[in-house]
Write an enzyme that holds these catalytic residues in place. Structure first.
Site, short mmCIF file in Angstrom:
data_model
loop_
_atom_site.label_atom_id
_atom_site.label_comp_id
_atom_site.label_asym_id
_atom_site.label_seq_id
_atom_site.Cartn_x
_atom_site.Cartn_y
_atom_site.Cartn_z
N GLY A 68 0.81 -1.21 0.00
CA GLY A 68 0.00 0.00 0.00
C GLY A 68 0.84 1.26 0.00
O GLY A 68 0.55 2.23 -0.70
N ASN B 36 -8.76 3.60 7.98
CA ASN B 36 -8.21 2.45 8.70
C ASN B 36 -8.57 2.42 10.17
O ASN B 36 -8.67 1.37 10.77
CB ASN B 36 -6.68 2.40 8.52
N GLN C 256 -7.94 -0.26 2.89
CA GLN C 256 -8.88 -0.80 3.89
C GLN C 256 -10.26 -1.04 3.29
O GLN C 256 -11.19 -1.45 4.01
CB GLN C 256 -8.99 0.15 5.10
N GLY D 170 -1.71 -6.24 -0.06
CA GLY D 170 -2.01 -7.66 0.11
C GLY D 170 -2.24 -8.09 1.55
O GLY D 170 -3.11 -8.92 1.82
N HIS D 171 -1.47 -7.50 2.49
CA HIS D 171 -1.51 -8.08 3.83
C HIS D 171 -2.75 -7.70 4.63
O HIS D 171 -2.92 -8.15 5.76
CB HIS D 171 -0.22 -7.78 4.60
N CYS E 193 0.87 1.74 12.66
CA CYS E 193 2.04 2.54 12.30
C CYS E 193 2.38 3.55 13.38
O CYS E 193 3.52 3.98 13.49
CB CYS E 193 1.78 3.28 10.99
C1 LIG Z 1 -5.33 3.07 4.68
C2 LIG Z 1 -3.96 2.50 4.54
N1 LIG Z 1 -3.17 2.92 3.54
C3 LIG Z 1 -1.93 2.43 3.38
C4 LIG Z 1 -1.40 1.49 4.23
C5 LIG Z 1 -0.02 0.99 3.99
O1 LIG Z 1 -0.03 -0.29 3.40
P1 LIG Z 1 1.25 -1.23 3.51
O2 LIG Z 1 1.35 -1.66 4.94
O3 LIG Z 1 0.97 -2.37 2.58
O4 LIG Z 1 2.44 -0.44 3.06
C6 LIG Z 1 -2.19 1.04 5.30
C7 LIG Z 1 -1.64 0.06 6.28
O5 LIG Z 1 -1.91 0.15 7.46
C8 LIG Z 1 -3.50 1.55 5.46
O6 LIG Z 1 -4.29 1.14 6.45
#
Ligand SMILES: Cc1ncc(COP(=O)(O)O)c(C=O)c1O
Length: 373
Positions: A71, A139, A167, A188-189, A313
């Site tokens: 993402g 998220n 999300q 993907g995760h 994060c």
């Molecule tokens: C809304 C949103 N965007 C982007 C990301 C980032 O994705 P990735 O962990 O695959 O880099 C996340 C991950 O928490 C997310 O919730």
């Protein structure tokens, strides 16, 4: 001790069907998809099939899908690849906000319900605006943004619309044409594929500057030999969503509502953040007055329940969630909020056990907090 996972917005386990699809690609179909011999073509065929599966999930053509490392990379490519003045919202993921910060950016606030007003987006347009980026599903709150209306604003004004759908995938219907998206990011995760896999929809004909230079992979949008096993995993995860996800949503929403209702009725002084908004079916964000969310998270973890205080994060940091501050909560309120995100492994018995654990933990913590009257 029995452990239960209620943090599916942070990440999901790899599902059995995804693992089954990707394992042989690591050992047997190991060719470089750019090679013209048998091994290369076998890998190419796997990659092409995965691309079709992801395209089916987003309702676009397979030649509009670019595989990425997740993402974050997809959001970076979308935003930095367009450049110019960017309009976004105050509740985006850091992958979007930090990318936009590299450019000229206007952050449009959201209201208490966690929804952005399309008129506020329209009013932020400048002569040098090139991109609107608004997430599909938040998220932390699960709120669903009015992406179709926002996409129409961008289309009518003649610039690009990107949506972070990380999300949204697997939780709400996605049709990139219907929302007039030019670019759309998934990971993907969050959908039972491995970490480090993702994709970006790039509308055919859109001029997007690559962020990595090298070979002519991925239609020159993203250089680097593809993670074929990862792409196959993402394809299998998309395929499962295409076939089964919609049937799961009412059950997920029922479990979420049971959790929410029971906590509100059994635990005094609790509130659902962004209640009443259109939300994805799997998530609720609940505020417990007088409780420190980190303390509650740890109390629940000791009882075997994994939940989240803020997004993965930013957890570990002492700062309150910027998303909760953006919807108008005080620092104290933001730091007393917990996100519960449900997924495929959860059932009613687990939810009932979680409700008991929350009620007991909150009662215990409030007894310890002299300030809580
Ligand atoms: C809304 C949103 N965007 C982007 C990301 C980032 O994705 P990735 O962990 O695959 O880099 C996340 C991950 O928490 C997310 O919730």
């Amino acid at each position: 001790m029995q452990r239960y996972y209620f943090d599916h917005n942070a990440t999901t386990p790899v599902s059995p069907e995804v693992l089954e699809a990707m394992l042989p690609v690591m050992t047997e179909v190991f060719g470089n998809p750019s090679s013209i011999h048998h091994y290369g073509q076998a890998a190419r065929a796997k990659l092409d099939a995965a691309r079709r599966q992801v395209a089916a999930m987003l309702h676009c053509s397979d030649n509009e899908i670019v595989f990425t490392s997740g993402g974050t990379e997809s959001d970076n490519l979308a935003i930095l690849g367009i450049g110019g003045h960017v309009i976004t919202t105050s509740i985006e993921h850091p992958a979007v906000l930090a990318s936009a910060d590299q450019l000229s950016v206007t952050q449009v606030p959201v209201d208490r319900s966690g929804i952005v007003d399309p008129d506020a987006i329209r009013n932020a347009i400048r002569p040098d605006t090139k991109l609107i980026t608004v997430m599909h599903v938040n998220n932390e709150l699960g709120t669903i943004q009015p992406v179709e209306e926002i996409g129409r604003i961008a289309r009518d004004a003649g610039f690009a619309f990107h949506s972070d759908g990380v999300q949204a995938a697997g939780k709400v219907p996605i049709d990139v044409r219907a929302i007039h998206a030019d670019i759309y990011a998934i990971s993907g995760h969050k959908i039972y594929a491995p970490k480090g896999t993702g994709a970006l929809f790039i509308r055919k004909g859109l001029n997007l500057r690559p962020q990595m230079y090298g070979g002519s992979h991925e239609s020159r949008h993203r250089a680097g030999t593809q993670n074929v096993a990862g792409a196959v995993a993402l394809g299998a995860a998309a395929q499962w969503i295409n076939q089964h996800a919609a049937a799961e949503w009412p059950d997920l929403a029922a479990l979420r509502d049971r959790l929410e209702r029971s906590i509100l009725s059994r635990v005094a002084d609790t509130h659902v953040n962004a209640a009443g908004s259109l939300r994805a079916p799997n998530v609720t964000n609940i505020r417990f007055d007088g409780i420190d969310s980190e303390a509650l998270l740890i109390a629940l973890d000791l009882r075997g329940f994994a939940v989240s205080a803020g997004s993965a994060c930013s957890s570990g940091a002492q700062e309150p969630s910027p998303v909760l501050i953006a919807i108008g909560l005080t620092r104290e309120q933001a730091k007393s909020s917990i996100r519960f995100s449900l997924g495929r492994s959860n059932d009613a018995a687990q939810v009932d056990a979680l409700i008991d654990a929350v009620a007991e933990s909150v009662a215990h913590l409030r007894k310890l907090a002299p300030a809580y009257a």
